[in-house]
Design a protein around this motif. Structure first.
Motif, PDB file in Angstrom:
ATOM      1  N   ASP A  76      36.139 -18.778  48.714  1.00 42.31           N
ATOM      2  CA  ASP A  76      37.194 -19.191  48.496  1.00 42.31           C
ATOM      3  C   ASP A  76      38.466 -18.777  49.347  1.00 42.31           C
ATOM      4  OD1 ASP A  76      39.783 -20.109  47.852  1.00 42.31           O
ATOM      5  OD2 ASP A  76      39.261 -20.392  45.510  1.00 42.31           O
ATOM      6  N   GLU A  97      38.711 -25.204  45.165  1.00 43.98           N
ATOM      7  CA  GLU A  97      38.142 -26.787  45.287  1.00 43.98           C
ATOM      8  C   GLU A  97      37.647 -27.340  43.840  1.00 43.98           C
ATOM      9  OE1 GLU A  97      37.112 -24.409  47.332  1.00 43.98           O
ATOM     10  OE2 GLU A  97      38.443 -25.238  49.177  1.00 43.98           O
ATOM     11  N   ASP A 105      40.691 -27.654  41.270  1.00 43.20           N
ATOM     12  CA  ASP A 105      41.668 -28.769  41.945  1.00 43.20           C
ATOM     13  C   ASP A 105      40.785 -29.954  41.168  1.00 43.20           C
ATOM     14  OD1 ASP A 105      43.769 -28.224  43.160  1.00 43.20           O
ATOM     15  OD2 ASP A 105      43.134 -28.461  45.143  1.00 43.20           O
ATOM     16  N   ASP A 106      39.539 -30.118  41.442  1.00 46.35           N
ATOM     17  CA  ASP A 106      38.810 -31.377  40.806  1.00 46.35           C
ATOM     18  C   ASP A 106      38.772 -31.279  39.372  1.00 46.35           C
ATOM     19  OD1 ASP A 106      38.195 -32.033  43.407  1.00 46.35           O
ATOM     20  OD2 ASP A 106      36.149 -31.225  43.253  1.00 46.35           O
TER      21      ASP A 106
END
Length: 189
Positions: A119, A48, A51-52
Motif C-alpha cells: 500500500d 484500494e 475504498d471499494d
C-alpha cells in the motif's frame, strides 16, 4: 466519532421520511465515511480494498434504508454493515487462497501484511508493523473487538449492539486480546 451537525433523532426522522431521505443520506455519507474507511482499512490493510468496501457499505446502506427502524444509532448500523462487508471480503479472499495453497492463519497474516507493505499510503515504522503482526495473531473475533475498542474507543454497549455479543464477553475478549498483544510485543524485545 464525529459530533454530527444534526441530532441522531433528527437524522433518523429525515432518513425515515421519503422526501428528505436522499439529503439525509448524503449527510450520513459525509459524517461517517472517514470512520467507516478506517474501520475497514484496519481489517483489510489495503487502501484500494478499503475504498471499494466503503462504497459497498454505503450502497448496501442505501439499498436497506427503508428497513432501518432506528433501533440502533445510524453509526452502529453503518459499522455493522461495514464489518460484514470487510469480513465477507476477507472470507472470499481466504476462499480464493484455499484453492491455491493450504490455508493457515499464518498465510492469512502474511497476505494481509504483504497488502499493507504494498500500500503506497503505508508509512509506519517497525513498531507499528510489529503491532499489526501481533493483532493478526488473534482470533478474528478478538481482532474485531480489539480494533473497535483500541482504535475507535467504541463503548462496549455499542459493540454489543454491533456484534450481538454480551458486554461481559466483549470485555473479556478485549482483555485477553490486550494481554496477548502485550505478551507478543514483550517477547520480541
Amino acid at each position: 466519532m464525529t459530533t454530527p451537525l444534526i441530532t441522531e433523532e433528527e437524522l433518523q426522522r429525515q432518513l425515515a421520511e421519503p422526501s428528505s431521505r436522499r439529503v439525509a443520506f448524503s449527510l450520513v455519507v459525509r459524517l461517517y465515511s472517514k470512520q467507516i474507511y478506517w474501520q475497514i482499512r484496519r481489517m483489510v490493510y489495503s487502501h484500494e480494498d478499503a475504498d471499494d468496501l466503503v462504497q459497498n457499505t454505503f450502497i448496501k446502506a442505501w439499498e436497506a434504508i427503508e428497513g432501518f427502524r432506528g433501533e440502533a444509532k445510524v453509526s452502529t448500523w453503518l459499522y455493522r454493515i461495514a464489518t460484514y462487508e470487510a469480513l465477507n471480503f476477507l472470507k472470499k479472499r481466504r476462499s480464493e487462497e484455499e484453492h491455491r495453497i493450504s490455508p493457515s492463519e499464518e498465510a492469512d497474516a502474511a497476505y494481509l501484511l504483504s497488502r499493507l507493505h504494498a500500500d503506497e499510503y503505508f508509512d509506519a515504522d517497525e513498531v507499528e508493523e510489529r503491532f499489526q503482526k501481533a493483532i493478526l495473531t488473534l482470533p478474528a473475533k478478538q481482532q474485531l473487538v480489539f480494533r473497535l475498542r483500541y482504535y475507535d474507543e467504541m463503548p462496549y454497549e455499542q459493540m454489543s449492539k454491533l456484534t450481538g455479543t454480551s458486554e461481559g464477553a466483549l470485555k473479556a475478549s478485549y482483555h485477553h486480546a490486550h494481554r496477548k498483544i502485550l505478551e507478543l510485543l514483550d517477547a520480541e524485545e
